[in-house]
Design an enzyme around this catalytic site. Structure first.
Site, PDB file in Angstrom:
ATOM      1  N   SER A  15       0.805  -1.228   0.000  1.00 46.84           N
ATOM      2  CA  SER A  15       0.000   0.000   0.000  1.00 46.84           C
ATOM      3  C   SER A  15       0.839   1.280   0.000  1.00 46.84           C
ATOM      4  O   SER A  15       1.837   1.388   0.692  1.00 46.84           O
ATOM      5  CB  SER A  15      -0.923   0.019   1.219  1.00 46.84           C
ATOM      6  OG  SER A  15      -1.598   1.253   1.256  1.00 46.84           O
ATOM      7  N   LYS A  66     -14.008  -3.987   2.733  1.00 47.61           N
ATOM      8  CA  LYS A  66     -14.832  -2.778   2.575  1.00 47.61           C
ATOM      9  C   LYS A  66     -16.315  -3.034   2.894  1.00 47.61           C
ATOM     10  O   LYS A  66     -17.010  -2.151   3.392  1.00 47.61           O
ATOM     11  CB  LYS A  66     -14.698  -2.217   1.161  1.00 47.61           C
ATOM     12  CG  LYS A  66     -13.325  -1.596   0.879  1.00 47.61           C
ATOM     13  CD  LYS A  66     -13.291  -0.972  -0.509  1.00 47.61           C
ATOM     14  CE  LYS A  66     -11.886  -0.501  -0.862  1.00 47.61           C
ATOM     15  NZ  LYS A  66     -11.831   0.127  -2.183  1.00 47.61           N
ATOM     16  N   GLY A 127     -17.121  -2.928 -15.691  1.00 53.53           N
ATOM     17  CA  GLY A 127     -17.029  -3.611 -14.403  1.00 53.53           C
ATOM     18  C   GLY A 127     -18.265  -3.341 -13.576  1.00 53.53           C
ATOM     19  O   GLY A 127     -18.977  -2.345 -13.807  1.00 53.53           O
ATOM     20  N   ALA A 131     -15.671  -1.030  -6.964  1.00 53.83           N
ATOM     21  CA  ALA A 131     -15.187   0.258  -7.476  1.00 53.83           C
ATOM     22  C   ALA A 131     -16.266   0.930  -8.319  1.00 53.83           C
ATOM     23  O   ALA A 131     -16.473   2.146  -8.241  1.00 53.83           O
ATOM     24  CB  ALA A 131     -13.897   0.055  -8.267  1.00 53.83           C
ATOM     25  N   TYR A 217      -3.352   1.097 -11.107  1.00 54.42           N
ATOM     26  CA  TYR A 217      -2.281   2.090 -11.166  1.00 54.42           C
ATOM     27  C   TYR A 217      -0.918   1.441 -10.933  1.00 54.42           C
ATOM     28  O   TYR A 217      -0.822   0.331 -10.399  1.00 54.42           O
ATOM     29  CB  TYR A 217      -2.504   3.195 -10.131  1.00 54.42           C
ATOM     30  CG  TYR A 217      -2.645   2.676  -8.720  1.00 54.42           C
ATOM     31  CD1 TYR A 217      -3.902   2.384  -8.206  1.00 54.42           C
ATOM     32  CD2 TYR A 217      -1.530   2.437  -7.927  1.00 54.42           C
ATOM     33  CE1 TYR A 217      -4.040   1.866  -6.931  1.00 54.42           C
ATOM     34  CE2 TYR A 217      -1.663   1.934  -6.645  1.00 54.42           C
ATOM     35  CZ  TYR A 217      -2.928   1.653  -6.150  1.00 54.42           C
ATOM     36  OH  TYR A 217      -3.062   1.139  -4.888  1.00 54.42           O
ATOM     37  N   GLY A 239      -4.917   4.866 -12.607  1.00 51.06           N
ATOM     38  CA  GLY A 239      -5.671   5.267 -11.414  1.00 51.06           C
ATOM     39  C   GLY A 239      -4.850   5.914 -10.314  1.00 51.06           C
ATOM     40  O   GLY A 239      -5.356   6.038  -9.179  1.00 51.06           O
TER      41      GLY A 239
HETATM   42  P1  NAP Z   1     -14.181  -6.339  -7.587  1.00 53.20           P
HETATM   43  O1  NAP Z   1     -15.290  -5.899  -6.706  1.00 53.20           O
HETATM   44  O2  NAP Z   1     -13.479  -7.617  -7.316  1.00 53.20           O
HETATM   45  O3  NAP Z   1     -14.790  -6.395  -9.083  1.00 53.20           O
HETATM   46  C1  NAP Z   1     -14.010  -6.861 -10.123  1.00 53.20           C
HETATM   47  C2  NAP Z   1     -14.692  -6.582 -11.466  1.00 53.20           C
HETATM   48  O4  NAP Z   1     -13.760  -6.911 -12.500  1.00 53.20           O
HETATM   49  C3  NAP Z   1     -15.958  -7.390 -11.720  1.00 53.20           C
HETATM   50  O5  NAP Z   1     -16.865  -6.571 -12.422  1.00 53.20           O
HETATM   51  C4  NAP Z   1     -15.441  -8.541 -12.608  1.00 53.20           C
HETATM   52  O6  NAP Z   1     -16.418  -9.030 -13.495  1.00 53.20           O
HETATM   53  C5  NAP Z   1     -14.389  -7.820 -13.405  1.00 53.20           C
HETATM   54  N1  NAP Z   1     -13.333  -8.686 -13.930  1.00 53.20           N
HETATM   55  C6  NAP Z   1     -12.342  -9.298 -13.228  1.00 53.20           C
HETATM   56  N2  NAP Z   1     -11.508  -9.965 -14.076  1.00 53.20           N
HETATM   57  C7  NAP Z   1     -11.995  -9.760 -15.321  1.00 53.20           C
HETATM   58  C8  NAP Z   1     -11.573 -10.196 -16.623  1.00 53.20           C
HETATM   59  N3  NAP Z   1     -10.490 -10.965 -16.794  1.00 53.20           N
HETATM   60  N4  NAP Z   1     -12.288  -9.800 -17.689  1.00 53.20           N
HETATM   61  C9  NAP Z   1     -13.399  -9.011 -17.524  1.00 53.20           C
HETATM   62  N5  NAP Z   1     -13.840  -8.572 -16.326  1.00 53.20           N
HETATM   63  C10 NAP Z   1     -13.146  -8.954 -15.246  1.00 53.20           C
HETATM   64  O7  NAP Z   1     -13.030  -5.245  -7.679  1.00 53.20           O
HETATM   65  P2  NAP Z   1     -13.163  -3.674  -7.382  1.00 53.20           P
HETATM   66  O8  NAP Z   1     -12.981  -3.430  -5.930  1.00 53.20           O
HETATM   67  O9  NAP Z   1     -14.388  -3.178  -8.059  1.00 53.20           O
HETATM   68  O10 NAP Z   1     -11.844  -3.097  -8.083  1.00 53.20           O
HETATM   69  C11 NAP Z   1     -11.752  -3.056  -9.504  1.00 53.20           C
HETATM   70  C12 NAP Z   1     -10.406  -2.465  -9.909  1.00 53.20           C
HETATM   71  O11 NAP Z   1     -10.328  -1.103  -9.506  1.00 53.20           O
HETATM   72  C13 NAP Z   1      -9.208  -3.162  -9.238  1.00 53.20           C
HETATM   73  O12 NAP Z   1      -8.213  -3.314 -10.223  1.00 53.20           O
HETATM   74  C14 NAP Z   1      -8.748  -2.189  -8.182  1.00 53.20           C
HETATM   75  O13 NAP Z   1      -7.348  -2.278  -7.959  1.00 53.20           O
HETATM   76  C15 NAP Z   1      -9.108  -0.865  -8.839  1.00 53.20           C
HETATM   77  N6  NAP Z   1      -9.337   0.216  -7.845  1.00 53.20           N
HETATM   78  C16 NAP Z   1      -8.523   1.306  -7.917  1.00 53.20           C
HETATM   79  C17 NAP Z   1      -8.701   2.347  -7.031  1.00 53.20           C
HETATM   80  C18 NAP Z   1      -7.811   3.547  -7.112  1.00 53.20           C
HETATM   81  O14 NAP Z   1      -7.783   4.328  -6.162  1.00 53.20           O
HETATM   82  N7  NAP Z   1      -7.106   3.768  -8.213  1.00 53.20           N
HETATM   83  C19 NAP Z   1      -9.735   2.291  -6.066  1.00 53.20           C
HETATM   84  C20 NAP Z   1     -10.568   1.162  -6.025  1.00 53.20           C
HETATM   85  C21 NAP Z   1     -10.359   0.129  -6.938  1.00 53.20           C
HETATM   86  P3  NAP Z   1     -17.455 -10.189 -13.057  1.00 53.20           P
HETATM   87  O15 NAP Z   1     -18.555  -9.507 -12.304  1.00 53.20           O
HETATM   88  O16 NAP Z   1     -17.892 -10.772 -14.342  1.00 53.20           O
HETATM   89  O17 NAP Z   1     -16.668 -11.161 -12.197  1.00 53.20           O
END
Ligand code: NAP
Length: 273
Positions: A15, A66, A127, A131, A217, A239
């Protein structure tokens, strides 16, 4: 007395939050410490309780806690409630205030740092996980002309349309239903970039002059950003700005002082090559 804050997650070793909040505290002359605590996978509630009992003032919460953070809170914000997830907790007497600052961080990065106003634009979120849930209200508040959510599992995107129906009109569907559609701002909120997986996206989704944004990111050019560039998109972002902006929102909730983010974003930026 020095106030204590922490990030609780599993894992937390990677982190950047302690560095970010340390820089914010220095820049705003706030007397605080911010550490990262790795809770056992079955021990979030206990870890939170002991940090609070030892005088902690608030926490950030990350994967996979979360949802539990939201459930344990007594006073969730509307954004946290609709997301069903919280990344920011503030302890006030015997209450736990909860917020979800990810979406506001994203919108601040898009609009303030990258100069892409969302009002009147066609916005696509890829997605349907946490997030995306956190981003929907803050994006809707900017009044895009069209707001779409597409997900590998279409049913999860459709569920969001119902969940947010009182707040915004979402066009929802599967990734395989995007042929012929076109957007001005395309945000990858899937975790596909973490494993360097490409998404099955048609080039048509990238309108001329579009912004392609990957929430992942620190990984340089992700497969999504590479796809966008190959489709002719010249404005690409990862990000890192969202990460720093969501931290700034948490810091403001805790301290009532908004830190400047630009120098911190510059420090953490990894070139998109
Ligand atoms: P999450 O709740 O686990 O959701 C993951 C999503 O990704 C789901 O919609 C899933 O689809 C989809 N997915 C995963 N692998 C895939 C693939 N190979 N092809 C297509 N879709 C795929 O995760 P989250 O918390 O929403 O986070 C999502 C991303 O945002 C992560 O990479 C995280 O690191 C990033 N993030 C960044 C920040 C920042 O501050 N920059 C903040 C929060 C999150 P299904 O529903 O079909 O499984």
């Amino acid at each position: 007395m020095t106030d204590r804050y922490a990030l609780i997650g599993h894992p937390v070793g990677h982190s950047k939050s302690p560095l970010i909040h340390g820089l914010f505290a220095q820049a705003t002359a706030q007397d605080l410490t911010y550490t990262a605590i790795e809770a056992p996978l079955d021990g979030f509630a206990d870890t939170l309780a002991s940090f609070r009992a030892s005088g902690g003032r608030g926490t950030n919460v990350t994967v996979p806690f979360k949802l539990q953070a939201f459930e344990l809170s007594t006073d969730p914000s509307e954004t946290a409630r609709l997301a069903g997830a919280a990344n920011t907790l503030k302890f006030v007497d015997d209450r736990i205030h909860a917020d979800n600052t990810d979406g506001v961080g994203l919108v601040n990065d898009l609009q303030r740092n990258l100069g892409h106003r969302l009002a009147g634009k066609r916005v696509l979120l890829l997605g349907a996980g946490g997030a995306t849930r956190g981003a929907i209200l803050p994006i809707a508040a900017e009044h895009p002309a069209l707001f779409a959510v597409a997900n590998r599992t279409a049913a999860r995107a459709h569920a969001l349309r119902s969940a947010f129906a009182a707040h915004t009109v979402l066009q929802t569907g599967g990734l395989d239903e995007l042929q012929g559609e076109s957007f001005d701002v395309i945000i990858n909120a899937t975790s596909a970039g973490l494993t360097q997986s490409a998404l099955p996206l048609p080039d048509s989704i990238f309108a001329p002059g579009a912004l392609a944004y990957d929430m992942v990111y620190g990984k340089g050019l992700t497969p999504f950003l590479r796809q966008a560039r190959a489709a002719g998109v010249s404005t690409l972002a990862d990000g890192v700005g969202m990460l720093v902006e969501q931290a700034a929102e948490s810091f403001t909730i805790w301290r009532g002082v908004r830190p400047d983010t630009r120098a911190v974003i510059e420090r953490l930026t990894v070139p998109l090559v």
